[in-house]
Scaffold this motif. Sequence first.
Motif, mmCIF file in Angstrom:
data_model
loop_
_atom_site.group_PDB
_atom_site.id
_atom_site.type_symbol
_atom_site.label_atom_id
_atom_site.label_comp_id
_atom_site.label_asym_id
_atom_site.label_seq_id
_atom_site.Cartn_x
_atom_site.Cartn_y
_atom_site.Cartn_z
ATOM 1 N N ALA A 46 -1.352 -5.582 5.231
ATOM 2 C CA ALA A 46 -0.169 -5.981 4.461
ATOM 3 C C ALA A 46 0.629 -7.046 5.212
ATOM 4 O O ALA A 46 0.846 -6.925 6.422
ATOM 5 C CB ALA A 46 0.706 -4.763 4.183
ATOM 6 N N PRO A 47 1.085 -8.090 4.523
ATOM 7 C CA PRO A 47 1.833 -9.168 5.196
ATOM 8 C C PRO A 47 3.213 -8.744 5.682
ATOM 9 O O PRO A 47 3.775 -9.374 6.575
ATOM 10 C CB PRO A 47 1.942 -10.256 4.120
ATOM 11 C CG PRO A 47 1.790 -9.525 2.820
ATOM 12 C CD PRO A 47 0.859 -8.389 3.102
ATOM 13 N N LEU A 67 4.544 -13.095 -2.279
ATOM 14 C CA LEU A 67 3.640 -13.628 -3.296
ATOM 15 C C LEU A 67 3.790 -12.924 -4.639
ATOM 16 O O LEU A 67 3.545 -13.531 -5.686
ATOM 17 C CB LEU A 67 2.192 -13.519 -2.807
ATOM 18 C CG LEU A 67 1.830 -14.352 -1.572
ATOM 19 C CD1 LEU A 67 0.371 -14.149 -1.199
ATOM 20 C CD2 LEU A 67 2.132 -15.830 -1.824
ATOM 21 N N LEU A 68 4.155 -11.641 -4.602
ATOM 22 C CA LEU A 68 4.370 -10.904 -5.847
ATOM 23 C C LEU A 68 5.833 -10.543 -6.054
ATOM 24 O O LEU A 68 6.159 -9.736 -6.929
ATOM 25 C CB LEU A 68 3.514 -9.622 -5.860
ATOM 26 C CG LEU A 68 1.990 -9.822 -5.856
ATOM 27 C CD1 LEU A 68 1.270 -8.483 -5.830
ATOM 28 C CD2 LEU A 68 1.542 -10.646 -7.054
ATOM 29 N N GLY A 69 6.694 -11.117 -5.254
ATOM 30 C CA GLY A 69 8.113 -10.831 -5.370
ATOM 31 C C GLY A 69 8.496 -9.543 -4.655
ATOM 32 O O GLY A 69 7.725 -8.976 -3.876
ATOM 33 N N VAL A 81 1.690 -2.427 -2.747
ATOM 34 C CA VAL A 81 0.482 -2.050 -3.497
ATOM 35 C C VAL A 81 -0.728 -1.958 -2.563
ATOM 36 O O VAL A 81 -1.626 -1.143 -2.781
ATOM 37 C CB VAL A 81 0.204 -3.038 -4.651
ATOM 38 C CG1 VAL A 81 1.299 -2.965 -5.689
ATOM 39 C CG2 VAL A 81 0.001 -4.458 -4.153
ATOM 40 N N MET A 82 -0.739 -2.777 -1.515
ATOM 41 C CA MET A 82 -1.834 -2.682 -0.549
ATOM 42 C C MET A 82 -1.768 -1.364 0.216
ATOM 43 O O MET A 82 -2.774 -0.672 0.393
ATOM 44 C CB MET A 82 -1.784 -3.872 0.409
ATOM 45 C CG MET A 82 -2.105 -5.207 -0.239
ATOM 46 S SD MET A 82 -1.909 -6.622 0.880
ATOM 47 C CE MET A 82 -3.226 -6.310 2.064
ATOM 48 N N ALA A 83 -0.573 -1.011 0.681
ATOM 49 C CA ALA A 83 -0.419 0.238 1.423
ATOM 50 C C ALA A 83 -0.576 1.452 0.510
ATOM 51 O O ALA A 83 -1.066 2.509 0.931
ATOM 52 C CB ALA A 83 0.952 0.276 2.106
ATOM 53 N N GLY A 84 -0.173 1.318 -0.757
ATOM 54 C CA GLY A 84 -0.240 2.441 -1.685
ATOM 55 C C GLY A 84 -1.629 2.755 -2.169
ATOM 56 O O GLY A 84 -1.840 3.803 -2.804
ATOM 57 N N ALA A 85 -2.603 1.892 -1.893
ATOM 58 C CA ALA A 85 -3.977 2.170 -2.315
ATOM 59 C C ALA A 85 -4.498 3.457 -1.697
ATOM 60 O O ALA A 85 -5.290 4.178 -2.325
ATOM 61 C CB ALA A 85 -4.877 0.997 -1.932
#
Length: 289
Positions: A46-47, A67-69, A81-85
């Motif tokens: 995650a950035p 990038l996605l706000g 969303v990356m961490a929530g996967a």
Amino acid sequence: MSAAISLEAGTTSGRRRRKLPPVSVLLAAAFALLVIVLALFGSLLAPHDPAAQSLQTGVVGPGGEHLLGTDHLGRDILSRVMAGARDAIVGPALIAVVTTFFSLLFGIISGYRGGIIEAIVMRVGDLMYSVPAILVSIVVVGVLGGGYYLAVGVIILLSVPADTRVVRAAVLSERHLPYIEACRTLGLSRRRIMAVHILPNVMPTAMAILLLDFVYGLIALSSLSYLGLGAEAGSPEWGRMLADNRTLLADNPNAALVPAVLIMATAAAVTLLGDWAYDRVSEEAITHD
């Protein structure tokens, strides 16, 4: 000449078996692999810190560093969303594996041995079919106070009886076949017949159960989290993110739409892979027979 024809037929059959999967299946596999990578390493890739808040930033649209706000607390949507996967995938995977294991265990025993075990499985399965599982999950989890892994446990308990009936039906179709009668004639134990001879022949059914239970678990857990009965508030789990950010559609729709799309895309990808894998395993079983 007959030998040449046989060789040609064998070569054609080998080419058929080695045929590449359809493009849709390859795309589904690529997307599923991406989700698995995110589940394993999403927090590291995650950035931004998924939990870092910036009330000064607040809600902003996509662009720049985000990038996605961001959401209403200034948290980066892409990072979340990356961490929530992980939470989105681990629970359904646990549901699928545990449910399939117990369904195979109870289904093979009840289907092959019959008796009181079969009667209990049938009656409990009838009960589960008569009630909507997702509504029962909502009631039970809500009464017990909610919680992600509580929801996982409830869904497993509600899924095992119905899936056991499916395995039992597959075992019944095998129980009186000649190869099983031959095993009995040779004096093989019931345990060996069930484990060595029946189990491999119901594996296509087990694979279908595994993947369908994963999809069902993903949808059910996301639904419970959306209702506030699964993942806790503030969690980056996709269903919870959808619930927390549904009021931001006018300011930053990505905050709600991205986790919703990921849930649907993951379910669709696993379903495509499941259909293709089931067909392949079934073809291999028929070829070996």
